[in-house]
Design a protein around this motif. Structure first.
Motif, PDB file in Angstrom:
ATOM      1  N   ASP A 145       0.848  -1.187   0.000  1.00  0.00           N
ATOM      2  CA  ASP A 145       0.000   0.000   0.000  1.00  0.00           C
ATOM      3  C   ASP A 145       0.888   1.244   0.000  1.00  0.00           C
ATOM      4  O   ASP A 145       1.759   1.384   0.862  1.00  0.00           O
ATOM      5  CB  ASP A 145      -0.883  -0.017   1.256  1.00  0.00           C
ATOM      6  CG  ASP A 145      -1.917   1.082   1.294  1.00  0.00           C
ATOM      7  OD1 ASP A 145      -1.607   2.218   0.871  1.00  0.00           O
ATOM      8  OD2 ASP A 145      -3.031   0.823   1.768  1.00  0.00           O
ATOM      9  N   PRO A 146       0.694   2.163  -0.941  1.00  0.00           N
ATOM     10  CA  PRO A 146       1.554   3.353  -1.010  1.00  0.00           C
ATOM     11  C   PRO A 146       1.415   4.291   0.191  1.00  0.00           C
ATOM     12  O   PRO A 146       2.250   5.183   0.368  1.00  0.00           O
ATOM     13  CB  PRO A 146       1.112   4.043  -2.307  1.00  0.00           C
ATOM     14  CG  PRO A 146      -0.240   3.507  -2.610  1.00  0.00           C
ATOM     15  CD  PRO A 146      -0.295   2.133  -2.009  1.00  0.00           C
ATOM     16  N   ARG A 147       0.417   4.089   1.043  1.00  0.00           N
ATOM     17  CA  ARG A 147       0.285   4.906   2.252  1.00  0.00           C
ATOM     18  C   ARG A 147       1.263   4.487   3.335  1.00  0.00           C
ATOM     19  O   ARG A 147       1.450   5.186   4.320  1.00  0.00           O
ATOM     20  CB  ARG A 147      -1.151   4.843   2.777  1.00  0.00           C
ATOM     21  CG  ARG A 147      -2.171   5.443   1.816  1.00  0.00           C
ATOM     22  CD  ARG A 147      -3.567   5.223   2.290  1.00  0.00           C
ATOM     23  NE  ARG A 147      -3.889   3.798   2.262  1.00  0.00           N
ATOM     24  CZ  ARG A 147      -5.072   3.276   2.564  1.00  0.00           C
ATOM     25  NH1 ARG A 147      -6.059   4.076   2.944  1.00  0.00           N
ATOM     26  NH2 ARG A 147      -5.278   1.985   2.505  1.00  0.00           N
ATOM     27  N   HIS A 148       1.899   3.311   3.151  1.00  0.00           N
ATOM     28  CA  HIS A 148       2.883   2.792   4.110  1.00  0.00           C
ATOM     29  C   HIS A 148       4.265   2.796   3.463  1.00  0.00           C
ATOM     30  O   HIS A 148       4.402   2.556   2.276  1.00  0.00           O
ATOM     31  CB  HIS A 148       2.560   1.343   4.496  1.00  0.00           C
ATOM     32  CG  HIS A 148       1.308   1.172   5.255  1.00  0.00           C
ATOM     33  ND1 HIS A 148       1.257   1.186   6.623  1.00  0.00           N
ATOM     34  CD2 HIS A 148       0.032   0.968   4.841  1.00  0.00           C
ATOM     35  CE1 HIS A 148       0.011   0.995   7.027  1.00  0.00           C
ATOM     36  NE2 HIS A 148      -0.755   0.866   5.965  1.00  0.00           N
ATOM     37  N   ARG A 149       5.278   3.049   4.293  1.00  0.00           N
ATOM     38  CA  ARG A 149       6.654   2.853   3.836  1.00  0.00           C
ATOM     39  C   ARG A 149       7.445   2.233   4.979  1.00  0.00           C
ATOM     40  O   ARG A 149       7.003   2.255   6.130  1.00  0.00           O
ATOM     41  CB  ARG A 149       7.280   4.151   3.340  1.00  0.00           C
ATOM     42  CG  ARG A 149       7.362   5.258   4.341  1.00  0.00           C
ATOM     43  CD  ARG A 149       7.948   6.527   3.708  1.00  0.00           C
ATOM     44  NE  ARG A 149       7.948   7.614   4.660  1.00  0.00           N
ATOM     45  CZ  ARG A 149       8.886   7.823   5.580  1.00  0.00           C
ATOM     46  NH1 ARG A 149       9.920   7.015   5.656  1.00  0.00           N
ATOM     47  NH2 ARG A 149       8.798   8.827   6.414  1.00  0.00           N
ATOM     48  N   ASP A 150       8.573   1.650   4.652  1.00  0.00           N
ATOM     49  CA  ASP A 150       9.428   1.012   5.664  1.00  0.00           C
ATOM     50  C   ASP A 150       8.649  -0.012   6.485  1.00  0.00           C
ATOM     51  O   ASP A 150       8.753  -0.054   7.713  1.00  0.00           O
ATOM     52  CB  ASP A 150      10.049   2.060   6.601  1.00  0.00           C
ATOM     53  CG  ASP A 150      10.873   3.104   5.869  1.00  0.00           C
ATOM     54  OD1 ASP A 150      11.430   2.781   4.804  1.00  0.00           O
ATOM     55  OD2 ASP A 150      10.948   4.247   6.357  1.00  0.00           O
ATOM     56  N   VAL A 151       7.883  -0.859   5.813  1.00  0.00           N
ATOM     57  CA  VAL A 151       7.105  -1.899   6.506  1.00  0.00           C
ATOM     58  C   VAL A 151       8.068  -2.979   7.006  1.00  0.00           C
ATOM     59  O   VAL A 151       8.888  -3.496   6.240  1.00  0.00           O
ATOM     60  CB  VAL A 151       6.045  -2.518   5.565  1.00  0.00           C
ATOM     61  CG1 VAL A 151       5.256  -3.602   6.286  1.00  0.00           C
ATOM     62  CG2 VAL A 151       5.118  -1.437   5.021  1.00  0.00           C
ATOM     63  N   VAL A 152       7.978  -3.298   8.296  1.00  0.00           N
ATOM     64  CA  VAL A 152       8.854  -4.286   8.915  1.00  0.00           C
ATOM     65  C   VAL A 152       8.009  -5.322   9.644  1.00  0.00           C
ATOM     66  O   VAL A 152       7.176  -4.977  10.485  1.00  0.00           O
ATOM     67  CB  VAL A 152       9.820  -3.615   9.926  1.00  0.00           C
ATOM     68  CG1 VAL A 152      10.672  -4.654  10.637  1.00  0.00           C
ATOM     69  CG2 VAL A 152      10.690  -2.586   9.230  1.00  0.00           C
ATOM     70  N   LEU A 153       8.215  -6.583   9.307  1.00  0.00           N
ATOM     71  CA  LEU A 153       7.548  -7.679  10.001  1.00  0.00           C
ATOM     72  C   LEU A 153       8.269  -7.905  11.328  1.00  0.00           C
ATOM     73  O   LEU A 153       9.463  -8.193  11.353  1.00  0.00           O
ATOM     74  CB  LEU A 153       7.592  -8.954   9.153  1.00  0.00           C
ATOM     75  CG  LEU A 153       6.925 -10.178   9.736  1.00  0.00           C
ATOM     76  CD1 LEU A 153       5.427  -9.959   9.910  1.00  0.00           C
ATOM     77  CD2 LEU A 153       7.188 -11.385   8.845  1.00  0.00           C
ATOM     78  N   LEU A 154       7.552  -7.735  12.428  1.00  0.00           N
ATOM     79  CA  LEU A 154       8.154  -7.847  13.761  1.00  0.00           C
ATOM     80  C   LEU A 154       7.982  -9.230  14.371  1.00  0.00           C
ATOM     81  O   LEU A 154       8.836  -9.697  15.126  1.00  0.00           O
ATOM     82  CB  LEU A 154       7.544  -6.798  14.702  1.00  0.00           C
ATOM     83  CG  LEU A 154       7.716  -5.344  14.269  1.00  0.00           C
ATOM     84  CD1 LEU A 154       6.924  -4.429  15.191  1.00  0.00           C
ATOM     85  CD2 LEU A 154       9.181  -4.962  14.232  1.00  0.00           C
ATOM     86  N   SER A 155       6.868  -9.874  14.065  1.00  0.00           N
ATOM     87  CA  SER A 155       6.578 -11.163  14.676  1.00  0.00           C
ATOM     88  C   SER A 155       5.555 -11.908  13.815  1.00  0.00           C
ATOM     89  O   SER A 155       4.646 -11.292  13.263  1.00  0.00           O
ATOM     90  CB  SER A 155       6.019 -10.951  16.085  1.00  0.00           C
ATOM     91  OG  SER A 155       5.599 -12.164  16.658  1.00  0.00           O
ATOM     92  N   TYR A 156       5.709 -13.219  13.723  1.00  0.00           N
ATOM     93  CA  TYR A 156       4.760 -14.063  13.000  1.00  0.00           C
ATOM     94  C   TYR A 156       4.801 -15.433  13.664  1.00  0.00           C
ATOM     95  O   TYR A 156       5.860 -16.053  13.736  1.00  0.00           O
ATOM     96  CB  TYR A 156       5.161 -14.176  11.530  1.00  0.00           C
ATOM     97  CG  TYR A 156       4.148 -14.898  10.682  1.00  0.00           C
ATOM     98  CD1 TYR A 156       3.112 -14.212  10.077  1.00  0.00           C
ATOM     99  CD2 TYR A 156       4.228 -16.267  10.479  1.00  0.00           C
ATOM    100  CE1 TYR A 156       2.176 -14.861   9.282  1.00  0.00           C
ATOM    101  CE2 TYR A 156       3.296 -16.929   9.695  1.00  0.00           C
ATOM    102  CZ  TYR A 156       2.280 -16.222   9.093  1.00  0.00           C
ATOM    103  OH  TYR A 156       1.359 -16.858   8.316  1.00  0.00           O
ATOM    104  N   GLU A 157       3.638 -15.857  14.186  1.00  0.00           N
ATOM    105  CA  GLU A 157       3.629 -17.135  14.898  1.00  0.00           C
ATOM    106  C   GLU A 157       2.261 -17.796  14.801  1.00  0.00           C
ATOM    107  O   GLU A 157       1.233 -17.129  14.650  1.00  0.00           O
ATOM    108  CB  GLU A 157       3.991 -16.925  16.363  1.00  0.00           C
ATOM    109  CG  GLU A 157       3.006 -16.026  17.109  1.00  0.00           C
ATOM    110  CD  GLU A 157       3.442 -15.705  18.520  1.00  0.00           C
ATOM    111  OE1 GLU A 157       4.165 -16.496  19.139  1.00  0.00           O
ATOM    112  OE2 GLU A 157       3.028 -14.654  19.016  1.00  0.00           O
TER     113      GLU A 157
END
Length: 86
Positions: free
Chosen positions: A69-81
Motif C-alpha cells: 500500500d503506497p500509504r505505508h513505507r518502511d514496513v517491517v515484520l516484527l513477529s509471526y507465529e
C-alpha cells in the motif's frame, strides 16, 4: 484452520490526521470481521504498529496488501507465529 498472529510496524507515507485515522478504523471494522481477522492498530508520531490475528492465508493476504500500500513505507515484520487461540 491454522491461526496466526502477525505484528508489523510501518511509517506513514504522508502525514495522517484524525479524519484519516477514523477512515482507516471504519474500513477495518467493516472488512476485517468478514475476513475473520481480529487485531489491534496503534498510531503515534507517524508510525503504525498493528497486530493481525486470523487464518494463515487471510492474514498473509492482508499483510501483503498493507506492505504494498503506497500509504505505508518502511514496513517491517516484527513477529509471526502460529497461535492456539486469539
Amino acid at each position: 484452520m491454522t491461526l496466526v498472529r502477525l505484528m508489523y510496524a510501518s511509517r506513514a507515507a504522508d502525514s495522517v490526521n484524525s479524519d484519516a485515522l477514523h477512515a482507516i478504523l471504519r474500513q477495518s471494522q467493516r472488512n476485517n470481521p468478514t475476513l475473520g481477522i481480529t487485531g489491534l492498530l496503534c498510531y503515534s508520531g507517524g508510525v503504525f504498529m498493528q497486530v493481525l490475528e486470523g487464518g494463515r492465508h487471510t492474514v498473509n493476504q492482508l499483510y501483503h496488501r498493507i506492505a504494498t500500500d503506497p500509504r505505508h513505507r518502511d514496513v517491517v515484520l516484527l513477529s509471526y507465529e502460529e497461535i492456539e487461540e486469539r
